[in-house]
Each structure stands twice: as structure tokens, then as C-alpha cells.
Design an enzyme around this catalytic site. Structure first.
Site, PDB file in Angstrom:
ATOM      1  N   ASP A 271       0.833  -1.198   0.000  1.00  0.00           N
ATOM      2  CA  ASP A 271       0.000   0.000   0.000  1.00  0.00           C
ATOM      3  C   ASP A 271       0.873   1.256   0.000  1.00  0.00           C
ATOM      4  O   ASP A 271       1.647   1.473   0.935  1.00  0.00           O
ATOM      5  CB  ASP A 271      -0.890  -0.028   1.247  1.00  0.00           C
ATOM      6  CG  ASP A 271      -2.093   0.884   1.134  1.00  0.00           C
ATOM      7  OD1 ASP A 271      -2.078   1.775   0.269  1.00  0.00           O
ATOM      8  OD2 ASP A 271      -3.046   0.709   1.902  1.00  0.00           O
ATOM      9  N   ASP A 272       0.752   2.055  -1.058  1.00  0.00           N
ATOM     10  CA  ASP A 272       1.457   3.343  -1.151  1.00  0.00           C
ATOM     11  C   ASP A 272       2.969   3.217  -1.296  1.00  0.00           C
ATOM     12  O   ASP A 272       3.696   4.171  -0.999  1.00  0.00           O
ATOM     13  CB  ASP A 272       1.153   4.230   0.065  1.00  0.00           C
ATOM     14  CG  ASP A 272      -0.256   4.809   0.045  1.00  0.00           C
ATOM     15  OD1 ASP A 272      -1.052   4.378  -0.817  1.00  0.00           O
ATOM     16  OD2 ASP A 272      -0.566   5.670   0.898  1.00  0.00           O
TER      17      ASP A 272
ATOM     18  N   CYS B  81      -6.323   3.678  -3.577  1.00  0.00           N
ATOM     19  CA  CYS B  81      -6.497   2.325  -3.030  1.00  0.00           C
ATOM     20  C   CYS B  81      -7.673   1.541  -3.606  1.00  0.00           C
ATOM     21  O   CYS B  81      -7.492   0.493  -4.228  1.00  0.00           O
ATOM     22  CB  CYS B  81      -6.655   2.418  -1.514  1.00  0.00           C
ATOM     23  SG  CYS B  81      -5.309   3.276  -0.672  1.00  0.00           S
TER      24      CYS B  81
ATOM     25  N   LYS C 238      -5.610  -5.666   4.196  1.00  0.00           N
ATOM     26  CA  LYS C 238      -6.520  -4.539   3.985  1.00  0.00           C
ATOM     27  C   LYS C 238      -7.534  -4.837   2.884  1.00  0.00           C
ATOM     28  O   LYS C 238      -7.163  -5.147   1.759  1.00  0.00           O
ATOM     29  CB  LYS C 238      -5.684  -3.299   3.634  1.00  0.00           C
ATOM     30  CG  LYS C 238      -6.484  -2.077   3.229  1.00  0.00           C
ATOM     31  CD  LYS C 238      -5.547  -0.910   2.962  1.00  0.00           C
ATOM     32  CE  LYS C 238      -6.256   0.253   2.290  1.00  0.00           C
ATOM     33  NZ  LYS C 238      -5.372   1.409   2.073  1.00  0.00           N
TER      34      LYS C 238
ATOM     35  N   HIS D 152     -10.771  -2.654   2.069  1.00  0.00           N
ATOM     36  CA  HIS D 152     -11.068  -1.339   1.490  1.00  0.00           C
ATOM     37  C   HIS D 152     -11.949  -1.405   0.243  1.00  0.00           C
ATOM     38  O   HIS D 152     -11.773  -0.634  -0.702  1.00  0.00           O
ATOM     39  CB  HIS D 152      -9.780  -0.582   1.178  1.00  0.00           C
ATOM     40  CG  HIS D 152      -9.971   0.917   1.208  1.00  0.00           C
ATOM     41  ND1 HIS D 152      -8.994   1.813   0.851  1.00  0.00           N
ATOM     42  CD2 HIS D 152     -11.052   1.670   1.542  1.00  0.00           C
ATOM     43  CE1 HIS D 152      -9.444   3.047   0.975  1.00  0.00           C
ATOM     44  NE2 HIS D 152     -10.699   2.986   1.394  1.00  0.00           N
TER      45      HIS D 152
ATOM     46  N   HIS E 163       1.308   2.469   3.999  1.00  0.00           N
ATOM     47  CA  HIS E 163       0.364   3.581   4.125  1.00  0.00           C
ATOM     48  C   HIS E 163       0.568   4.275   5.471  1.00  0.00           C
ATOM     49  O   HIS E 163       1.032   3.664   6.437  1.00  0.00           O
ATOM     50  CB  HIS E 163      -1.053   3.012   4.024  1.00  0.00           C
ATOM     51  CG  HIS E 163      -2.120   4.022   3.746  1.00  0.00           C
ATOM     52  ND1 HIS E 163      -2.506   4.982   4.662  1.00  0.00           N
ATOM     53  CD2 HIS E 163      -2.915   4.211   2.662  1.00  0.00           C
ATOM     54  CE1 HIS E 163      -3.476   5.719   4.146  1.00  0.00           C
ATOM     55  NE2 HIS E 163      -3.746   5.271   2.931  1.00  0.00           N
TER      56      HIS E 163
ATOM     57  N   ASP F  80      -0.115  -0.881  -4.981  1.00  0.00           N
ATOM     58  CA  ASP F  80      -1.507  -0.562  -5.328  1.00  0.00           C
ATOM     59  C   ASP F  80      -1.658   0.809  -5.973  1.00  0.00           C
ATOM     60  O   ASP F  80      -2.644   1.074  -6.666  1.00  0.00           O
ATOM     61  CB  ASP F  80      -2.419  -0.664  -4.106  1.00  0.00           C
ATOM     62  CG  ASP F  80      -2.195   0.460  -3.091  1.00  0.00           C
ATOM     63  OD1 ASP F  80      -1.072   1.017  -3.045  1.00  0.00           O
ATOM     64  OD2 ASP F  80      -3.126   0.775  -2.333  1.00  0.00           O
ATOM     65  N   ASN F  81      -0.709   1.697  -5.746  1.00  0.00           N
ATOM     66  CA  ASN F  81      -0.704   3.029  -6.374  1.00  0.00           C
ATOM     67  C   ASN F  81       0.649   3.665  -6.136  1.00  0.00           C
ATOM     68  O   ASN F  81       1.510   3.087  -5.465  1.00  0.00           O
ATOM     69  CB  ASN F  81      -1.834   3.913  -5.838  1.00  0.00           C
ATOM     70  CG  ASN F  81      -1.944   3.938  -4.328  1.00  0.00           C
ATOM     71  OD1 ASN F  81      -2.938   3.487  -3.750  1.00  0.00           O
ATOM     72  ND2 ASN F  81      -0.929   4.451  -3.643  1.00  0.00           N
TER      73      ASN F  81
ATOM     74  N   LYS G 252       0.932   9.736  -5.650  1.00  0.00           N
ATOM     75  CA  LYS G 252      -0.342   9.072  -5.380  1.00  0.00           C
ATOM     76  C   LYS G 252      -1.496  10.047  -5.591  1.00  0.00           C
ATOM     77  O   LYS G 252      -1.403  11.224  -5.258  1.00  0.00           O
ATOM     78  CB  LYS G 252      -0.364   8.570  -3.939  1.00  0.00           C
ATOM     79  CG  LYS G 252      -1.699   7.993  -3.497  1.00  0.00           C
ATOM     80  CD  LYS G 252      -1.679   7.596  -2.038  1.00  0.00           C
ATOM     81  CE  LYS G 252      -3.041   7.054  -1.620  1.00  0.00           C
ATOM     82  NZ  LYS G 252      -3.066   6.606  -0.213  1.00  0.00           N
TER      83      LYS G 252
END
Length: 569
Positions: free
Chosen positions: A55-56, A93, A147, A149, A239, A297-298, A315
Site C-alpha cells: 500500500d502506497d 487504493c 486490507k 477497502h 500507508h 496498489d498506487n 499518489k
């Protein structure tokens, strides 16, 4: 409930997996498979699929991209597998996760705008067959750790109702790494760690990266290698909030920028978690018939320690820094290993690719936007994909200088959209902050360094780049190649004709954790769902026209909150 749904704290303790020490790299002899590694010419059964999503994590934030952050596990797995260097994800996300699990673009799920917020009556469309459901049909045991989301306002939205036999993780998008608390505004706070469909109060206090790796290892220890396994590990890391065990922070004590220091520690901790999962695959007999996929994811959040250098943007933007993904595939089953693939790939491609590996089938009736890219990955063949719709978001703030006239009467260039066709990439509307941001090595970052390559001009609504020749998006060719602009605008218009209405309902106070025992969780009844669907349809058609003063105030504060939260996202 499935036979393996959830593991109790007692069972975890009995297996001894609540200690991070059991598989510390220092306690194990050699890297798996370096000496005497067994290789299978053909898998005796469908392969075990391990999908690891971070994540991130920024494009620059892995060792093999020249980072100052230590990621020895990722570097070695990638070096012995296939690095995906023309691989795309989404800028935030929820969109990436929805496209991974459905194989469809956002315009085909109604999730074109922003993320699913904790108080929204919204989730991944219930009428779409998910990737784990497809794999269950092919005989797989499916497990998710990490996660989610993708919405949770109804029980039908939960991971265990969308194809996963077991689940341990958070439902929202941003929790404390130790306490698992999440606040969606002042005073709207709740606990968010769930096991199956129950709140996992007893697991609070453990660092999530370690907890998730331990659970993944436990699943492998208790599962038979004779039955195909799909293990989806969606780390919360890296994240915000920036939190890390002290021993990892110590490694970066000389790093001047505090945010970068914490972020680096979190990345390295995650790297070791991946190492422990890989060791468990080897130890319990899964590795030789496994496919390990690693993906971000990004893009990285540059205000929180991340770096996408030398790519443009961050992001939340449609510049390359927001949508170019970190990715690789590691597997003994690859026919051509130890190489870099520049075949065009998108996160939607994993759905048909993995279903195909599992022995399942997909058809045009499934409405997928992804392609089976396994031959491109394993054998080095050409990718079947030639274009990517990054997104069309009709609700995002329209660009002041965009218009239908500016789009040759084909497309309203005020609308935020981005598309890649062949070597060309077109952006319209407001793509987000378009800065080139170097790694945050200085203690005073951003400071005056922030202004080195700021793109302050907003008197534009169309950009065109040749991404093959200019991957850093420094030379805008929109003025020189109006023919290409016209072609790509027409392609956007074609995609838009297939889009379904945006589903972005107003937040509901019933979602407040205080009404759910202090935890985030499902709250809506079937009657409330029908009411919300009616409101969403009215909203998408532009029929909600209220003239009362209080409604105008609500609208003002909703827009203000959206702007503030977009910065936070």
C-alpha cells in the site's frame, strides 16, 4: 461457514506463530532454493497463487530501482523472476483493489470516483463474480490477509461473502498499526481488525505487518499442498500513519528526513515479512508449484516519505508517478526467468491470467477488461494488451480551462480522464499535481527544494506524451500532434459510452462505530440498502435538487470535506 473460516487466538498460540522470531532471517540458514532447488517441468496440479499487494509503496522505493531503502528479499525474488517494467495500477487504493478482484475498469463497476469511505453505503458490486470466487469454482482454497477497502456496510460485502474462505485484516483504508483504530473525521473513530466476520479485539497490540505475515505462514502450515491455494496478502504497509518497530528505525538513524526515515523502516519491515512468507512456502512444500506475484496498489505519497522518482507526480494523480506500478512475478514455473518484461500490463489482467493458470475459463460474457498475460510473463511473448483506460471520473472537479470545444467537439476536456494507447498517453481535465519530486533526503524537505520543478500553470486541460520515448512526461506533444489527440479523445468517448453511473452515495450516520460496539462493521439492513440505491440513482441522474438553506450548507461542507480528504488520501 467454511471449514477454515477464521482461526482463534488460542489456535494461533498453540502453533506458536504469534512470535516474529520463529522465522527471522537470522534464524534461517540459506535463501530458499539457492542450492539444490527442485524445478518442475510442468506443475502436477494447478499452481498455488500468492498475491502480495503493498500500500502506497513508491516506484523508487525498492532496491532494484536504485533506492536508498533496503529491500533484499524483493530484490532477490525479482532478480530470479520477471520484473514488470511496463505495469500499471490505479492512483488510489479502492480502484486498484476493485480492478484486481473484478478484472474490470472502474467505469464498469461504478467506482470511478475517489475511494469507498467508511461511512458510505457502498461496496464492490454484489452482482460481479470476483477473482477468489472464480478460483473457488476451480477447486482452490482461498484466504485473505490484510486490507480490504472495498466496502462493508452490509455483510454481503465482506471478504468472506465475496469468495474468501478466511479473512484476517481491516475493512477500512487507514488504521493504526498497533491499536487498529481508525478515525473518519473528528469523533468518528472505531476499532478495525476483523477475523472472519467477527471483531478481533484480542489481536490488538501487534504490529500489523508482522501479524499478517504470521497469519499467512499459519495458513500455509495448516493447509495441504495437495489442494491448490490462493493466498491474497494485502499489507497495510506502507500507508500512513508512519509507524515502525524501533529496531527497523535504528537502521535508518542517519537519514535526515524524519518522514523518509520512518517510511524506509516500514518498507524494510515489510520486505522481511515477504521473506518469512517465502520461507513458509518452502518449508511446507508449496514453493516448487507456486506463483508469487508482487504489486504495489498506487504511487507513493511524497508528503509521507514515499518517492516515485524520476517519474512525474504522486499518489492520487494520473501522471506516471501515480499509476506506474512496482511489480514482479517469481515462480519455479516460469519458462524464462531472470529478465525484465516491458510488455504492457494492467492490474485488471491478473483476473483472467490467474483464472487461466488455475485451469478455469473466462469468456466475453464475463465483461472483463483484462487480458491473459501469462505467455507474455512466462515466455516473453508480446502482450495482448495495446491500451489502458486509466479512468474517466465525471465527478472530479472540472478543469477551469477545459471545454467540449477544446476537445474538437469529441470530448469535454474539463473532465478528468487518462488513457494510454500504444506508445501514446493522453490526459484531460485536472490530472493532479504534476511535479517531479526527488527523494526526500534532506531534513528540511519540502522547503525551498519543493519549488525546483513545480508545475504551477493550470491554464491547460489536455496533455499528450509519447511514454515509450518520454517516460518521465517532460515533453508535452499535444500542440504538435493534434491528430493523435483527436484519435485518443475519440477512444475516450467510446469508452465513456460503456460506463455505468458513478456510485458515490452520501455518508450515513448509522455507520458510526458507536452504534456497532465501538468497531467499524456492517450496519445497513436490506431496507436501507434499497433506499440508498434509490438515492444513488437519483444522484447519478442529477435529480437531487434541494433549495433549502441547510441543504446548501451541507453541500458546501461536503465539498470542503472532499477537498480536504483528497489531500489526505
Amino acid at each position: 461457514m467454511q471449514a477454515l473460516t477464521g482461526f482463534s487466538l488460542v489456535s494461533l498460540l498453540s502453533f506458536g506463530y504469534l512470535s516474529w522470531d520463529w522465522a527471522k532471517p537470522s534464524l534461517v540458514a540459506d535463501w530458499p532454493g539457492e542450492a539444490g532447488e527442485q524445478r518442475s517441468a510442468a506443475p502436477p496440479q494447478p499452481p498455488h497463487i500468492i498475491f502480495i499487494l503493498t500500500d502506497d509503496q513508491g516506484y523508487h522505493d525498492v532496491g532494484y530501482h536504485g533506492s536508498d531503502i533496503e529491500t533484499p528479499t524483493l530484490d532477490r525474488l525479482a532478480a530470479k523472476g520477471v520484473k514488470l517494467e511496463n505495469y500499471y495500477i490505479q492512483p488510489i487504493c479502492t480502484p486498484s483493489r476493485s480492478q484486481l478482484l473484478t478484472g474490470r475498469y472502474q467505469i464498469h463497476t461504478g467506482l470511478q470516483h475517489s475511494i469507498i469511505r467508511p461511512q458510505q453505503p457502498n461496496c464492490l458490486p454484489l452482482d460481479q463474480v470476483t477473482l477468489p470466487q472464480k478460483l473457488q469454482e476451480a477447486g482452490y482454497s482461498t484466504h485473505m490477509v490484510g486490507k480490504w477497502h472495498l466496502g462493508f456496510y452490509r455483510k454481503e460485502c465482506l471478504p468472506t461473502r465475496r469468495g474468501f474462505d478466511t479473512f484476517l485484516g481491516s475493512l477500512t483504508g487507514n488504521v493504526d498499526y498497533y491499536t487498529y483504530d481508525n478515525c473518519d473525521g473528528p469523533g468518528v473513530c472505531g476499532f478495525d481488525l476483523h477475523e472472519g466476520e467477527n471483531v478481533a479485539w484480542g489481536l490488538s497490540g501487534q504490529y500489523s505487518t508482522m501479524l499478517y505475515a504470521q497469519r499467512a505462514s499459519h495458513i500455509l502450515a495448516s493447509h495441504s499442498p495437495q489442494r491448490p491455494l490462493f493466498l491474497y496478502v494485502a499489507f497495510q504497509a506502507v500507508h500512513t500513519p508512519l509507524q515502525s518497530p524501533r529496531e527497523y528505525l535504528y537502521r535508518y538513524r542517519t537519514m535526515g528526513n524524519v518522514a523518509r526515515r520512518k517510511y524506509a523502516a516500514m518498507v524494510t519491515c515489510m520486505d522481511e515479512a515477504v521473506r518469512n512468507i517465502t520461507w513458509a512456502l518452502k518449508r511446507y512444500g508449496f514453493y516448487n508449484n507456486s506463483v508469487i506475484i508482487f504489486s504495489s496498489d498506487n504511487g507513493g505519497q511524497t508528503f509521507s516519505g514515499g518517492s516515485n522518482w524520476p517519474l512525474r507526480g504522486r499518489k492520487g494523480t494520473y501522471w506516471e508517478g501515480g499509476v506506474r506500478g512496482l511489480g514482479f512475478v517469481h515462480s519455479p514455473l516460469l519458462k524464462r526467468k531472470q529478465r525484465t518484461s516491458r510488455a504492457l500490463m494492467h492490474i485488471t489482467d491478473w483476473y483472467p491470467t490467474l483464472v487461466g493458470l488455475a485451469g478455469g475459463t473466462t469468456s466475453a460474457a464475463d465483461g472483463l477488461d483484462g487480458y491473459d498475460v501469462w505467455p507474455a510473463i512466462s515466455e516473453g511473448r508480446a502482450s495482448p494488451r495495446t491500451e489502458i483506460l486509466h479512468n474517466i471520473d465525471p465527478l472530479y472537479n472540472h478543469a477551469q480551462h477545459g471545454s467540449l470545444e477544446g476537445g474538437f467537439g469529441i470530448w469535454n476536456t474539463a473532465v478528468q480522464a487518462a488513457i494510454r494507447v500504444g506508445e501514446w498517453k493522453l490526459l484531460t481535465g485536472d490530472p493532479g499535481y504534476g511535479d517531479w519530486i526527488p527523494p526526500q533526503t534532506l531534513a528540511t524537505f519540502p522547503g525551498s527544494w519543493w519549488n525546483l520543478e513545480r508545475m504551477a500553470s493550470v491554464r491547460q486541460a489536455v496533455w499528450l506524451f509519447n511514454i515509450s520515448a518520454d517516460p518521465y512526461e517532460r515533453e508535452d506533444l499535444a500542440g504538435q500532434r493534434p491528430d493523435v489527440v483527436r484519435t485518443l479523445l475519440a477512444r475516450l468517448a467510446e469508452y465513456n459510452r460503456t460506463a455505468i453511473p458513478v456510485r458515490y452515495p452520501a455518508e450515513n450516520p448509522r455507520a458510526h462505530p458507536d452504534f456497532n460496539g465501538g468497531a467499524w462493521g456492517p450496519w445497513a439492513s436490506d431496507e436501507e440498502e434499497e433506499e440508498e440505491e434509490g438515492r444513488a440513482r437519483s444522484f447519478s441522474r442529477g435529480r437531487r435538487k434541494k433549495k433549502c438553506k441547510i441543504c446548501k450548507l451541507r453541500s458546501f461542507f461536503r465539498k470542503l470535506n472532499t477537498r480536504l480528504m483528497s489531500q489526505r488520501i
